[in-house]
Enzyme design. Structure first.
Site, PDB file in Angstrom:
ATOM      1  CD  GLU A  32      22.968 -15.665  -1.968  1.00  0.00           C
ATOM      2  OE1 GLU A  32      22.573 -16.176  -0.909  1.00  0.00           O
ATOM      3  OE2 GLU A  32      22.192 -15.104  -2.784  1.00  0.00           O
TER       4      GLU A  32
ATOM      5  CB  THR B 135      -9.641   5.837   3.875  1.00  0.00           C
ATOM      6  OG1 THR B 135      -9.508   5.686   5.296  1.00  0.00           O
ATOM      7  CG2 THR B 135      -8.493   6.687   3.365  1.00  0.00           C
TER       8      THR B 135
ATOM      9  CG  LEU C  93      -4.176   3.981  -1.086  1.00  0.00           C
ATOM     10  CD1 LEU C  93      -4.792   2.805  -0.346  1.00  0.00           C
ATOM     11  CD2 LEU C  93      -3.462   4.899  -0.106  1.00  0.00           C
TER      12      LEU C  93
ATOM     13  CB  SER D 197     -18.326  -4.765   4.979  1.00  0.00           C
ATOM     14  OG  SER D 197     -17.324  -4.774   5.954  1.00  0.00           O
TER      15      SER D 197
ATOM     16  N   GLY E 280      -8.494   5.305   8.121  1.00  0.00           N
ATOM     17  CA  GLY E 280      -9.077   6.169   9.121  1.00  0.00           C
ATOM     18  C   GLY E 280      -8.959   5.572  10.510  1.00  0.00           C
TER      19      GLY E 280
END
Length: 373
Positions: A55, A198, A206, A234, A303
């Protein structure tokens, strides 16, 4: 009564909003058009955080908006954040009427901006092209309504549903057009999430390598904030020197709770621990972390294990599947890790979009349970 001209001006506002899809995050991308005597006198879209909202951009472009009509894709804000309330600027500008596609689902804003505009004597209309406007910022709307942004899982497969050879080799299944299309998905995302499997297999970086020349130059694109890279790991097994730990984009490593983990990560890499279950880190807790970081659009490039877990746990909103016209054979790796033994266990899906990409295809697939929500 809504005129054809009103629809056309709101459509222009929606087009403008789309131009901010790469730069507005974590704010919703909004477009605004100011019209006098059916002629556009100013327009704008959301700047990066700390900059003008749509705006204000439109008002500055118009210079004098007295008596004009405003078309805005999302309810103007009525609170002070990094910038001042847009409703005050609109009221003070002297516009006479405003069309708003969507009421803002953010409880801090919802309805308050519209009420203030009406109380100031403006003629307020809502709902014009609301469905198109909602699709545009569906991740933001999802996060406001359910506390979790839109989760899209990107996968690439052969015609026989395989993602890699038995050895794990997968470069390249899809063609250049499909890979460039993925860059657009990345650039529009707040976070790009993957799993340690992965990273170990592909050493993926990435990062988003895309810019829209309609909106900004390549030099300007280099100044945009890159999406957050999220690594689910993990036991913190990510190898030192992995490309996902580079300084090219921020990285958050999410690992399991426990004193046995001593993350040996670069100082500039964040890490946080969450509880875990038999499938790894608790994905509900991961989503809560990303919600607190205002991640509206979460792209998962992983994956079969993580993709399958997201589907099983009902955390997946869309599958973006790139299909290449080739076979990888019956020993190839599967698309998702799903232990299904009978037809009643299957996950019903619906293909909502199919796009041809120079001989490859992009399928957008939605779990039918999501369509019924």
């Amino acid at each position: 009564m809504v005129r054809d001209a009103d629809i056309a001006f709101m459509q222009r506002a929606i087009s403008l909003a789309g131009m901010a899809a790469y730069s507005a995050r974590p704010n919703p991308h909004v477009g605004c058009v100011l019209v006098r005597d059916d002629v556009i006198i100013g327009e704008g879209y959301t700047c990066p955080p700390g900059g003008n909202h749509a705006e204000i951009q439109a008002l500055e472009a118009a210079r004098d908006a007295r008596g004009a009509i405003a078309y805005v894709t999302l309810e103007p804000c009525s609170h002070t954040g990094l910038t001042g309330p847009c409703v005050d600027a609109l009221i003070n500008s002297g516009i006479s009427k405003i069309y708003v596609a969507l009421e803002d689902p953010n409880p801090v804003v919802s309805g308050k901006g519209l009420e203030r505009l009406a109380a100031a004597g403006l003629e307020v209309h809502t709902g014009i092209l609301s469905e198109q406007a909602e699709v545009l910022i569906s991740g933001y709307i999802a996060r406001m309504r359910r506390g979790r942004g839109r989760v899209r899982v990107k996968l690439a497969m052969s015609l026989d549903g395989r993602t890699a050879m038995p050895s794990g080799e997968s470069k390249w299944i899809t063609n250049e057009a499909a890979r460039q299309d993925v860059q657009i998905l990345r650039a529009q995302s707040c976070a790009i999430m993957t799993g340690i499997g992965t990273v170990t297999a592909d050493d993926c970086e990435l990062t988003a390598r895309f810019y829209d020349s309609r909106v900004f130059s390549q030099q300007q694109s280099q100044k945009l904030s890159p999406p957050l890279r999220v690594l689910l790991d993990s036991e913190v097994r990510v190898p030192k020197g992995s490309r996902i730990l580079s300084k090219d984009a921020p990285t958050l490593v999410i690992h399991s709770q426990g004193e046995k983990y001593d993350p040996q990560l670069p100082d500039y890499v964040e890490h946080v621990s969450v509880k875990s279950n038999h499938r790894g880190v608790d994905l509900d807790e991961v989503m809560k972390i990303l919600n607190r970081r205002c991640c509206n659009e979460i792209l998962v490039e992983s994956g079969s294990r993580l993709a399958g877990s997201l589907l099983i746990e009902g955390l997946l909103d869309e599958l973006i599947i790139y299909v290449a016209p080739t076979f990888l054979g019956s020993e190839g790796l599967p698309l998702l890790e799903l232990s299904l033994t009978k037809m009643s266990d299957c996950f019903p899906l619906e293909i909502i979009e199919q796009v041809e990409l120079d001989g490859n295809f992009r399928l957008t697939v939605v779990p039918k349970a999501k369509l019924e929500d």
